[in-house]
Design a protein around this motif. Sequence first.
Motif, PDB file in Angstrom:
ATOM      1  N   ALA A 216       0.853  -1.279   0.148  1.00 17.18           N
ATOM      2  CA  ALA A 216      -0.085  -0.099   0.072  1.00 17.18           C
ATOM      3  C   ALA A 216       0.749   1.341   0.112  1.00 17.18           C
ATOM      4  CB  ALA A 216      -0.885  -0.109   1.319  1.00 17.18           C
ATOM      5  N   ARG A 217       2.092   1.313   0.728  1.00 18.73           N
ATOM      6  CA  ARG A 217       2.946   2.382   0.744  1.00 18.73           C
ATOM      7  C   ARG A 217       3.411   2.531  -0.779  1.00 18.73           C
ATOM      8  NH1 ARG A 217       5.973   1.570   6.448  1.00 18.73           N
ATOM      9  NH2 ARG A 217       4.322   2.302   7.853  1.00 18.73           N
ATOM     10  N   ALA A 221      -0.284   5.264  -0.521  1.00 15.97           N
ATOM     11  CA  ALA A 221      -1.212   5.232   0.488  1.00 15.97           C
ATOM     12  C   ALA A 221      -0.780   5.864   1.815  1.00 15.97           C
ATOM     13  CB  ALA A 221      -1.821   3.833   0.667  1.00 15.97           C
ATOM     14  N   THR A 225      -5.195   6.055   5.024  1.00 14.60           N
ATOM     15  CA  THR A 225      -5.815   5.045   4.074  1.00 14.60           C
ATOM     16  C   THR A 225      -5.508   3.682   4.383  1.00 14.60           C
ATOM     17  OG1 THR A 225      -5.501   6.937   2.223  1.00 14.60           O
ATOM     18  CG2 THR A 225      -5.849   4.481   1.573  1.00 14.60           C
ATOM     19  N   ILE A 226      -4.157   3.547   4.849  1.00 17.24           N
ATOM     20  CA  ILE A 226      -3.729   2.315   5.280  1.00 17.24           C
ATOM     21  C   ILE A 226      -4.571   1.624   6.436  1.00 17.24           C
ATOM     22  CG2 ILE A 226      -1.978   0.803   6.239  1.00 17.24           C
ATOM     23  CD1 ILE A 226       0.047   2.276   4.739  1.00 17.24           C
ATOM     24  N   ARG A 229      -8.642   1.214   5.052  1.00 14.30           N
ATOM     25  CA  ARG A 229      -8.731   0.452   3.823  1.00 14.30           C
ATOM     26  C   ARG A 229      -8.040  -0.884   4.060  1.00 14.30           C
ATOM     27  NH1 ARG A 229     -10.030   2.984  -0.871  1.00 14.30           N
ATOM     28  NH2 ARG A 229     -11.431   4.873  -0.479  1.00 14.30           N
TER      29      ARG A 229
END
Length: 313
Positions: A216-217, A221, A225-226, A229
Amino acid sequence: MASGKLPSTTAGIATSRRAWRATNRGAPALGRESAFARNLRGLLLIGPPLVVMASLLLYPAGVSIVRTFQETDADGSVSWTLARYHRFFTDPYSVANYLRTVWTTAVTLALLVAVCLPIAIYLHFTRSRLAAVVQALALFPMFVPGIIVAYALIRYIGPNGLMQTLLETIGLTFYKSPYLTPWGPVIGLVWDHMPLTLLILTAGMAKVSQEAIEAARDVGAGYITIFWRIILPLISDSLLVVVALNVISLFGSFVIPYMLGPASPEMMGPYMLRTFAEVREPDFAAAQAVVTFLTCSVFGILYVVMLTKRQDM
């Protein structure tokens, strides 16, 4: 060539089936006997605790619930009535105690999640001595009885306690003790229920992999957001278990609300004890217990549903 082998193969299979049936004749009976023996051993294993639970818990509770619907007249005749429940929900003091219990439970639960969830996330992604110290401090209340917690908080946050003394030493005189106010039980219950909440959330965080966070990073994100989501959907089941178990425990808590809370309105635990022991109305105290049980049973059903869902996965 293949069509020539087919009859001999079919005959071989039929011969093998007849040989298997002859060899294993009687095997189904042995299987049923083994299953019966296993079931019998299981029943013998759970039988004694079931008898103890039924005789010491379910039967007295059932008798008390039935008595809440009975009224004995002067001539000894028994009639059925809902007068005790009508009295509970029309008595302003009883309703105030019930609402105070709901408020204390909701505020304490919100603070538990707000305090323990960041600690669980920190412990999941950090491997250091500081994380071990944080985990030990967070789990320490598990080994301290509730009455000791209440006494320690009285000495610490009470009038002329350690906190007030320290603040006045540095010139801060605004402190007002939460002792014997609605916030007194909230502080004590948060401290007392922190270990269970943290253990459940830490176990739920095991579903969150480091690879998913790094992926995600990589796509840009952020932390919010992490969390929203990825982390929150994966630990949603653990959060529901936290809510169910803590509501059941907080709603029926007694020692800490009795020692740290106000005299009026009070939580249902001290209210039931005072109705039973001081006012000497055991049937009305039982009606209060039934109302408390029905409220907590909603979250008990939620907990059972969550366990069933986990076993099916």
